[in-house]
Design a protein around this motif. Sequence first.
Motif, PDB file in Angstrom:
ATOM      1  N   ALA A  95      19.096  20.564  21.720  1.00  0.00           N
ATOM      2  CA  ALA A  95      18.830  19.902  20.926  1.00  0.00           C
ATOM      3  C   ALA A  95      16.717  20.140  20.218  1.00  0.00           C
ATOM      4  N   LYS A  96      16.767  20.715  20.426  1.00  0.00           N
ATOM      5  CA  LYS A  96      15.221  21.179  20.501  1.00  0.00           C
ATOM      6  C   LYS A  96      15.337  22.844  19.668  1.00  0.00           C
ATOM      7  N   ALA A  97      15.881  23.316  19.570  1.00  0.00           N
ATOM      8  CA  ALA A  97      16.112  24.847  19.567  1.00  0.00           C
ATOM      9  C   ALA A  97      15.570  25.179  18.485  1.00  0.00           C
ATOM     10  N   GLU A  98      14.255  26.088  18.279  1.00  0.00           N
ATOM     11  CA  GLU A  98      14.949  26.753  16.499  1.00  0.00           C
ATOM     12  C   GLU A  98      15.700  28.310  17.064  1.00  0.00           C
ATOM     13  N   THR A  99      15.982  28.641  15.688  1.00  0.00           N
ATOM     14  CA  THR A  99      15.909  30.495  15.860  1.00  0.00           C
ATOM     15  C   THR A  99      15.224  31.288  15.795  1.00  0.00           C
ATOM     16  N   ALA A 100      15.037  31.987  16.365  1.00  0.00           N
ATOM     17  CA  ALA A 100      14.027  33.008  16.036  1.00  0.00           C
ATOM     18  C   ALA A 100      14.715  34.833  16.398  1.00  0.00           C
ATOM     19  N   SER A 101      14.396  35.291  15.610  1.00  0.00           N
ATOM     20  CA  SER A 101      15.141  36.945  15.895  1.00  0.00           C
ATOM     21  C   SER A 101      13.779  37.645  17.032  1.00  0.00           C
ATOM     22  N   ALA A 102      15.131  37.797  17.915  1.00  0.00           N
ATOM     23  CA  ALA A 102      14.165  38.226  19.184  1.00  0.00           C
ATOM     24  C   ALA A 102      13.382  39.694  18.787  1.00  0.00           C
ATOM     25  N   ALA A 103      13.586  40.469  18.186  1.00  0.00           N
ATOM     26  CA  ALA A 103      13.212  41.467  18.124  1.00  0.00           C
ATOM     27  C   ALA A 103      11.402  41.508  17.415  1.00  0.00           C
ATOM     28  N   GLU A 104      11.407  40.262  16.498  1.00  0.00           N
ATOM     29  CA  GLU A 104       9.656  39.565  16.313  1.00  0.00           C
ATOM     30  C   GLU A 104       9.429  38.733  17.685  1.00  0.00           C
ATOM     31  N   VAL A 105      10.081  38.435  18.023  1.00  0.00           N
ATOM     32  CA  VAL A 105       9.553  37.738  19.158  1.00  0.00           C
ATOM     33  C   VAL A 105       8.898  38.658  20.538  1.00  0.00           C
TER      34      VAL A 105
END
Length: 198
Positions: free
Chosen positions: A90-100
């Motif tokens: 419910a509170k997850a953000e989408t992010a690029s694994a390559a950036e993280v």
Amino acid sequence: MNIVKKILKGVIAIFLVLVVIGIVVGKDDTKKDNTQTATQTSSSTETKKTEDKAASTKAPEWNTSEMDAQKNGNIKIAAKLVKNDSNLAAKAETASAAEVIKRPWDYYGKVLKFEGTAGILQDYPAGSDIGKILGGESCEVVMTIGNEKTIVDGLLRGTTKGLSKGQRVVIYGYPVGISEVPNKVGGKFTHLVIVGVK
């Protein structure tokens, strides 16, 4: 003689009155002391409760100086957050694994969503180190994401039941650092370590 008796009776009467007054005042002081002690005890109990509540709502102190997830202590911090609230989707953000994976400390404390191809699926019993940290049966899902094949290593509550190698998997969790894992040809793979749920 009558005068002496009268004086003696008067002295005794005054003495008795003083004794009674002393008892009454003493009882009143005891009540005040008991009330004061009870108030102090109640006050210190309330202070302790307030301090405990403040400590539990205090923002976690993520270790941003050590990137190695096995050494920085962030796994325990994230596990505590997951145990307190496992509704991460419910509170997850989408992010690029390559950036993280390049700057995981920028994402500490954020719930992220990752979708990739499962490469390793491993369950752990509740009594294992991971199970104890996450509060029950747990699993590890290692997956690759995107064309650059970023590796995400999820330490997750629950089991891998229903999952199979090569399947598309979605996990939600807190990034906690990276891990260097030896490969078969003598080099190392860098994994982004996530603590969460599937």
